[in-house]
Design a protein around this motif. Structure first.
Motif, mmCIF file in Angstrom:
data_model
loop_
_atom_site.group_PDB
_atom_site.id
_atom_site.type_symbol
_atom_site.label_atom_id
_atom_site.label_comp_id
_atom_site.label_asym_id
_atom_site.label_seq_id
_atom_site.Cartn_x
_atom_site.Cartn_y
_atom_site.Cartn_z
ATOM 1 N N GLU A 93 -11.600 -23.822 -20.881
ATOM 2 C CA GLU A 93 -12.424 -22.608 -20.959
ATOM 3 C C GLU A 93 -11.596 -21.396 -20.551
ATOM 4 O OE1 GLU A 93 -16.877 -21.846 -19.691
ATOM 5 O OE2 GLU A 93 -15.541 -21.645 -17.965
ATOM 6 N N ARG A 94 -11.905 -20.248 -21.168
ATOM 7 C CA ARG A 94 -11.165 -19.033 -20.849
ATOM 8 C C ARG A 94 -12.053 -17.814 -21.052
ATOM 9 N NH1 ARG A 94 -7.051 -19.361 -25.961
ATOM 10 N NH2 ARG A 94 -8.601 -19.025 -27.564
ATOM 11 N N VAL A 95 -11.674 -16.756 -20.383
ATOM 12 C CA VAL A 95 -12.385 -15.489 -20.483
ATOM 13 C C VAL A 95 -11.476 -14.511 -21.222
ATOM 14 C CG1 VAL A 95 -13.450 -13.599 -19.198
ATOM 15 C CG2 VAL A 95 -13.579 -15.936 -18.307
ATOM 16 N N THR A 96 -12.026 -13.831 -22.202
ATOM 17 C CA THR A 96 -11.285 -12.815 -22.944
ATOM 18 C C THR A 96 -11.944 -11.466 -22.683
ATOM 19 O OG1 THR A 96 -10.783 -14.444 -24.660
ATOM 20 C CG2 THR A 96 -10.451 -12.125 -25.216
ATOM 21 N N VAL A 97 -11.142 -10.527 -22.211
ATOM 22 C CA VAL A 97 -11.613 -9.169 -21.947
ATOM 23 C C VAL A 97 -10.899 -8.241 -22.927
ATOM 24 C CG1 VAL A 97 -11.689 -7.305 -20.249
ATOM 25 C CG2 VAL A 97 -12.038 -9.663 -19.509
ATOM 26 N N SER A 98 -11.698 -7.516 -23.689
ATOM 27 C CA SER A 98 -11.127 -6.583 -24.668
ATOM 28 C C SER A 98 -11.804 -5.226 -24.508
ATOM 29 C CB SER A 98 -11.343 -7.126 -26.081
ATOM 30 O OG SER A 98 -12.719 -7.113 -26.404
ATOM 31 N N ASP A 99 -11.414 -4.280 -25.337
ATOM 32 C CA ASP A 99 -12.050 -2.964 -25.319
ATOM 33 C C ASP A 99 -13.512 -3.035 -25.739
ATOM 34 O OD1 ASP A 99 -9.782 -1.695 -24.446
ATOM 35 O OD2 ASP A 99 -9.077 -1.222 -26.463
ATOM 36 N N TRP A 104 -14.835 -25.981 -31.931
ATOM 37 C CA TRP A 104 -15.545 -26.571 -33.057
ATOM 38 C C TRP A 104 -16.448 -27.722 -32.614
ATOM 39 C CZ3 TRP A 104 -15.005 -31.714 -34.420
ATOM 40 C CH2 TRP A 104 -13.958 -32.397 -33.814
ATOM 41 N N LEU A 105 -16.158 -28.289 -31.442
ATOM 42 C CA LEU A 105 -16.893 -29.453 -30.965
ATOM 43 C C LEU A 105 -17.722 -29.147 -29.724
ATOM 44 C CD1 LEU A 105 -17.322 -32.558 -31.127
ATOM 45 C CD2 LEU A 105 -15.290 -32.798 -29.709
ATOM 46 N N TRP A 106 -17.249 -28.230 -28.926
ATOM 47 C CA TRP A 106 -17.811 -27.988 -27.599
ATOM 48 C C TRP A 106 -18.762 -26.809 -27.607
ATOM 49 C CZ3 TRP A 106 -17.440 -31.632 -24.208
ATOM 50 C CH2 TRP A 106 -17.678 -31.396 -22.871
ATOM 51 N N ARG A 107 -19.246 -26.451 -26.433
ATOM 52 C CA ARG A 107 -20.130 -25.297 -26.283
ATOM 53 C C ARG A 107 -19.486 -24.048 -26.884
ATOM 54 N NH1 ARG A 107 -21.250 -25.047 -20.011
ATOM 55 N NH2 ARG A 107 -19.086 -24.480 -20.173
ATOM 56 N N LYS A 108 -20.316 -23.186 -27.373
ATOM 57 C CA LYS A 108 -19.801 -21.980 -28.024
ATOM 58 C C LYS A 108 -19.491 -20.858 -27.037
ATOM 59 C CE LYS A 108 -20.028 -23.873 -31.959
ATOM 60 N NZ LYS A 108 -18.922 -24.708 -32.238
ATOM 61 N N ILE A 161 -10.107 -48.867 -21.307
ATOM 62 C CA ILE A 161 -8.968 -47.950 -21.431
ATOM 63 C C ILE A 161 -9.304 -46.823 -22.397
ATOM 64 C CG2 ILE A 161 -6.582 -47.771 -22.253
ATOM 65 C CD1 ILE A 161 -6.178 -50.621 -21.057
ATOM 66 N N PHE A 162 -9.959 -47.159 -23.518
ATOM 67 C CA PHE A 162 -10.375 -46.134 -24.477
ATOM 68 C C PHE A 162 -11.304 -45.121 -23.817
ATOM 69 C CE2 PHE A 162 -13.677 -44.654 -27.411
ATOM 70 C CZ PHE A 162 -12.906 -43.890 -28.279
ATOM 71 N N LEU A 163 -12.282 -45.594 -23.057
ATOM 72 C CA LEU A 163 -13.232 -44.696 -22.395
ATOM 73 C C LEU A 163 -12.545 -43.817 -21.343
ATOM 74 C CD1 LEU A 163 -16.314 -47.069 -22.026
ATOM 75 C CD2 LEU A 163 -16.042 -45.137 -23.610
ATOM 76 N N LEU A 164 -11.567 -44.366 -20.636
ATOM 77 C CA LEU A 164 -10.833 -43.570 -19.650
ATOM 78 C C LEU A 164 -10.007 -42.481 -20.334
ATOM 79 C CD1 LEU A 164 -9.713 -46.363 -17.158
ATOM 80 C CD2 LEU A 164 -11.640 -44.778 -16.952
ATOM 81 N N ILE A 165 -9.397 -42.812 -21.456
ATOM 82 C CA ILE A 165 -8.635 -41.811 -22.219
ATOM 83 C C ILE A 165 -9.587 -40.754 -22.773
ATOM 84 C CG2 ILE A 165 -7.255 -41.445 -24.311
ATOM 85 C CD1 ILE A 165 -5.959 -44.212 -23.702
ATOM 86 N N LEU A 166 -10.720 -41.189 -23.302
ATOM 87 C CA LEU A 166 -11.719 -40.255 -23.813
ATOM 88 C C LEU A 166 -12.208 -39.326 -22.695
ATOM 89 C CD1 LEU A 166 -13.431 -39.382 -26.260
ATOM 90 C CD2 LEU A 166 -15.142 -41.065 -25.509
ATOM 91 N N GLY A 167 -12.433 -39.873 -21.509
ATOM 92 C CA GLY A 167 -12.847 -39.056 -20.368
ATOM 93 C C GLY A 167 -11.813 -38.010 -20.008
ATOM 94 N N SER A 168 -10.535 -38.379 -20.075
ATOM 95 C CA SER A 168 -9.484 -37.404 -19.756
ATOM 96 C C SER A 168 -9.427 -36.293 -20.808
ATOM 97 C CB SER A 168 -8.122 -38.087 -19.611
ATOM 98 O OG SER A 168 -7.674 -38.590 -20.851
ATOM 99 N N ILE A 169 -9.666 -36.637 -22.059
ATOM 100 C CA ILE A 169 -9.681 -35.627 -23.119
ATOM 101 C C ILE A 169 -10.860 -34.671 -22.913
ATOM 102 C CG2 ILE A 169 -10.016 -35.263 -25.611
ATOM 103 C CD1 ILE A 169 -8.419 -37.917 -25.998
ATOM 104 N N VAL A 170 -12.023 -35.211 -22.578
ATOM 105 C CA VAL A 170 -13.191 -34.359 -22.323
ATOM 106 C C VAL A 170 -12.928 -33.442 -21.140
ATOM 107 C CG1 VAL A 170 -15.607 -34.379 -21.582
ATOM 108 C CG2 VAL A 170 -14.859 -35.909 -23.399
ATOM 109 N N LEU A 171 -12.311 -33.971 -20.089
ATOM 110 C CA LEU A 171 -11.991 -33.139 -18.929
ATOM 111 C C LEU A 171 -11.033 -32.013 -19.317
ATOM 112 C CD1 LEU A 171 -12.236 -32.513 -15.928
ATOM 113 C CD2 LEU A 171 -10.419 -34.184 -15.503
ATOM 114 N N MET A 172 -10.022 -32.319 -20.127
ATOM 115 C CA MET A 172 -9.099 -31.276 -20.580
ATOM 116 C C MET A 172 -9.813 -30.243 -21.443
ATOM 117 S SD MET A 172 -5.463 -33.149 -21.230
ATOM 118 C CE MET A 172 -5.837 -34.864 -21.415
#
Length: 181
Positions: free
Chosen positions: A62-68, A81-85, A46-57
């Motif tokens: 991920e998001r794209v930011t478009v600015s000037d 802070w934890l994931w890819r930059k 159950i812990f691993l399934l919850i952890l998997g859902s958190i990783v999926l979220m």
């Protein structure tokens, strides 16, 4: 000039579909493990399934930011802070958009820098994709009229419908387990 950046998150249709598919595939596992008396700690499963859902979220945040100043692909503060930059490019660094075919026959596009030493994948599963591509065209003067998203909405709708049927099988499976206990 637009002073506030535009933020393009992953499409809600994609998020809903993938989260539903994950839960439809994993929720029956603890019940089946208990029924079959599998020698694996139920609490750990159950812990691993919850952890998997958190990783999926986290991945789906991920998001794209478009600015000037440029375009940036990254994650919100709670993930970064934890994931890819991610990556970012100023509009002046971008030379062109280069099309490449995928192994499945689709087309993806890469931003190629003026120094030609790096290429960055154009995110294609964002909400407001057409608006994002228009902004890229406005900021870089690169013709983007032929650029289309990799996955069309009907593909995710199709997957979501079949995920609904998987949920029905899950409900039947779990109820069958409870009636046989």
């Amino acid at each position: 000039m637009n002073n506030s950046p535009l933020i393009f998150p992953i499409s809600p249709l994609i998020k809903i579909t993938l989260l539903n598919l994950y839960f439809a595939l994993t929720i029956p596992l603890p019940f089946l493990a208990k029924l079959k008396s599998i020698d694996f700690p139920l609490g750990l499963l159950i812990f691993l399934l919850i952890l998997g859902s958190i990783v999926l979220m986290m991945v789906l945040s991920e998001r794209v930011t478009v600015s000037d100043e440029g375009i940036k692909v990254g994650y919100p503060q709670w993930v970064s802070w934890l994931w890819r930059k991610g990556w970012s490019l100023s509009w002046q660094e971008i030379d062109t958009l280069k099309m490449r075919t995928t192994g499945q026959g689709g087309m993806v596009y890469y931003f190629v820098t003026k120094s030609r030493d790096k290429a960055y994948l154009l995110p294609m599963r964002v909400a407001g994709f057409n608006r994002m591509v228009q902004e890229v065209q406005l900021k870089t003067n690169i013709d983007t009229t032929d650029i289309r998203p990799l996955a069309q909405p009907w593909m995710y709708i199709f997957l979501l419908v079949f995920t609904f049927f998987l949920w029905l099988v899950d409900i039947w499976t779990i109820s069958a387990i409870f009636t046989n206990i």
